[in-house]
Design a protein around this motif. Structure first.
Motif, short mmCIF file in Angstrom:
data_model
loop_
_atom_site.label_atom_id
_atom_site.label_comp_id
_atom_site.label_asym_id
_atom_site.label_seq_id
_atom_site.Cartn_x
_atom_site.Cartn_y
_atom_site.Cartn_z
N TYR A 178 5.30 -2.45 -8.73
CA TYR A 178 4.03 -1.99 -8.19
C TYR A 178 3.20 -3.22 -7.82
O TYR A 178 3.41 -4.31 -8.35
CB TYR A 178 3.28 -1.08 -9.17
N SER A 179 2.27 -3.04 -6.88
CA SER A 179 1.49 -4.18 -6.39
C SER A 179 0.22 -4.34 -7.23
O SER A 179 0.20 -5.05 -8.24
CB SER A 179 1.17 -4.01 -4.91
N THR A 180 -0.84 -3.66 -6.84
CA THR A 180 -2.10 -3.78 -7.57
C THR A 180 -2.29 -2.65 -8.58
O THR A 180 -2.92 -2.84 -9.61
CB THR A 180 -3.29 -3.78 -6.59
N ASN A 181 -1.76 -1.48 -8.27
CA ASN A 181 -1.88 -0.31 -9.16
C ASN A 181 -0.51 0.30 -9.39
O ASN A 181 0.35 0.29 -8.50
CB ASN A 181 -2.82 0.74 -8.54
N ILE A 182 -0.31 0.87 -10.57
CA ILE A 182 0.95 1.57 -10.86
C ILE A 182 1.11 2.73 -9.87
O ILE A 182 0.17 3.49 -9.62
CB ILE A 182 0.96 2.09 -12.31
N GLY A 183 2.31 2.83 -9.30
CA GLY A 183 2.57 3.91 -8.34
C GLY A 183 2.29 3.53 -6.91
O GLY A 183 2.39 4.38 -6.01
N VAL A 184 1.96 2.26 -6.67
CA VAL A 184 1.64 1.82 -5.31
C VAL A 184 2.40 0.54 -4.99
O VAL A 184 2.41 -0.40 -5.78
CB VAL A 184 0.13 1.58 -5.12
N GLY A 185 3.04 0.49 -3.82
CA GLY A 185 3.65 -0.73 -3.34
C GLY A 185 5.17 -0.76 -3.41
O GLY A 185 5.78 -0.08 -4.24
N LEU A 186 5.76 -1.52 -2.50
CA LEU A 186 7.18 -1.83 -2.52
C LEU A 186 7.33 -3.34 -2.43
O LEU A 186 6.52 -4.01 -1.79
CB LEU A 186 7.91 -1.17 -1.33
N SER B 154 0.80 -1.23 0.00
CA SER B 154 0.00 0.00 0.00
C SER B 154 0.83 1.28 0.00
O SER B 154 0.27 2.38 -0.02
CB SER B 154 -0.93 0.01 1.22
N ILE B 155 2.15 1.17 0.03
CA ILE B 155 3.00 2.37 0.06
C ILE B 155 2.78 3.20 -1.20
O ILE B 155 2.91 2.72 -2.32
CB ILE B 155 4.49 1.98 0.17
N ASP B 156 2.44 4.47 -1.01
CA ASP B 156 2.23 5.38 -2.13
C ASP B 156 3.59 5.91 -2.59
O ASP B 156 4.28 6.62 -1.85
CB ASP B 156 1.33 6.54 -1.69
#
Length: 329
Positions: free
Chosen positions: A181-189, A150-152
Motif C-alpha cells: 500500500y502507498s499512503t493508506n492501507i487498501g490504496v496503491g500498487l 492512488s489505485i483503490d
C-alpha cells in the motif's frame, strides 16, 4: 455478460506453469546475485512455492524500495525472486485473456503496442480530424495524479471478480494486490511489479469504456495515466473535462492532475509521450533531448547507447539531432 477467464487455479500454480514462468523471468537476469541464489536450489524453491500455493498458505514477502531519477524521480518497489516468479506465472496466464478486453487505443505495457505505435496513432487521428490538415484540431490532454499510488484495491478486486469466476484465483490475485500500500492501507500498487502493469490496465478499462461508449470520443488514446482526445472544436473538450473528472473520482477514486490538464490546438504544439506534435511533423521534447545527450556523455559515447537513441529519434524529424550525434548520409 462479460467474457470470463477459462484457466483455473490449478493451472496457474502448476509446476509446469511455474517452470515456464521461470524461463521467461530469468532472461537477462542470470548475473544477478539474488537470482543466482534462488537458482542454486531451483526445483526445491519452485516445489516449495507450489506447495504453499496449493495449501493456500502463500504469503508475499516485503518489498525492497529504491529510487530512480530517469526520466523523473520515482520510487520502485522490488519484490523477492520467489514473488517475482509467481508474478510471472500469474501474468502469463492472465495477460492473453485480459488483453482481449482492452480497447485498441490503449498502448501501455501491451504486446505490439508501445509509445511508437501510440504517437503514430496520434498522427493518424490528427490527419483525420483536420481533414488532411485543412481544419483546426483541438487536443484535450490529461494526466492522472499519482496514478499507481492512488489505485483503490477494493475497486480493483471488484473488477477482477467480474472477469474471473474461480475464487481461488481471485484469492491469489488479492494476495498480490494487498501485498503493498502507498499512503493508506487498501490504496496503491507498487511500481516495479509485472502484475502491476497488467492490473492498472484492467483498472482503467472502465474509464476507457466510459470515454468510448458514454462520451463517444472517437479519437482517444491512452498510455498508462496519460491520455488525449482530439476534437474538431474546442467546446466539446471543455464540456467533457467535468464529466471525466467526475467519473474518475466517483468510479475509480482517481484525480486528474490539476497542472496537467490542457486544451490546445495542434498548430501550437502538443507535448505527448516525449514528443511535441505539430500538424506535419513532431520533434523530441527538450527535456528528452537534454537527457539523451547527458546519458551519452555519461556513457562516453557508447555505440549501443547512441544506436538506441538513434532508434528513438528516427520516429520524428531528427536531422539536426543526427548531425549532433555525428550521423551523416
Amino acid at each position: 455478460m462479460k467474457i470470463q477467464l477459462a484457466h483455473n487455479y490449478e493451472y496457474i500454480i502448476s509446476l509446469e506453469n511455474l517452470l515456464n514462468a521461470w524461463k521467461e523471468f530469468i532472461k537477462d537476469k542470470k548475473l544477478r546475485k539474488d537470482v543466482q541464489i534462488f537458482e542454486l536450489d531451483l526445483m526445491g524453491n519452485i516445489i516449495s512455492l507450489h506447495n504453499d500455493l496449493a495449501a493456500k498458505i502463500y504469503k508475499h514477502s516485503p518489498y525492497q524500495p529504491f529510487n530512480i531519477s530517469d526520466p523523473k524521480p520515482r520510487k520502485i518497489h522490488k519484490a523477492s525472486v520467489r514473488d517475482r516468479l509467481l508474478h510471472h506465472a500469474i501474468y502469463r496466464a492472465l495477460y492473453p485473456f485480459f488483453d482481449r478486453t482492452f480497447i485498441s487505443d490503449s498502448y501501455s505495457c501491451r504486446l505490439n503496442k508501445g509509445t511508437h505505435k501510440a504517437i503514430n496513432r496520434f498522427c493518424n487521428f490528427a490527419y483525420k480530424v483536420s481533414q488532411n490538415h485543412k481544419k483546426t484540431v483541438w487536443v484535450l490532454k490529461c494526466d492522472i495524479k499519482k496514478f499507481f499510488a492512488s489505485i483503490d484495491q477494493d475497486i480493483l478486486a471488484e473488477i477482477i471478480r467480474d472477469y474471473i469466476p474461480d475464487p481461488d484465483i481471485v484469492w491469489l490475485i488479492s494476495r498480490i494486490i494487498r501485498s503493498f500500500y502507498s499512503t493508506n492501507i487498501g490504496v496503491g500498487l507498487p511500481l516495479g511489479n509485472l502484475t502491476s502493469q497488467l492490473l492498472v490496465n484492467i483498472y482503467m478499462t472502465r474509464f476507457d469504456q466510459f470515454v468510448k461508449h458514454t462520451l463517444k470520443a472517437k479519437y482517444y488514446i491512452r498510455y498508462a495515466d496519460d491520455f488525449v482526445i482530439l476534437s474538431p472544436d474546442k467546446k466539446w473538450p471543455e464540456e467533457t473535462i467535468p464529466k471525466i473528472r467526475d467519473f474518475l473520482w466517483n468510479k475509480l477514486h482517481l484525480q486528474l492532475h490539476p497542472d496537467k490538464v490542457s486544451i490546445q490546438t495542434l498548430t501550437s504544439g502538443v507535448d505527448f509521450l516525449g514528443w511535441v506534435h505539430f500538424p506535419n511533423y513532431r520533434v523530441l521534447r527538450t527535456t528528452t533531448k537534454k537527457r539523451m545527450f547527458r546519458n551519452i556523455k555519461n556513457k562516453q559515447g557508447n555505440i549501443n547507447t547512441v544506436q538506441s537513441y538513434l532508434g528513438l529519434i528516427s520516429h520524428g524529424n531528427s536531422r539536426r539531432l543526427e548531425a549532433r550525434l555525428g550521423i551523416t548520409d
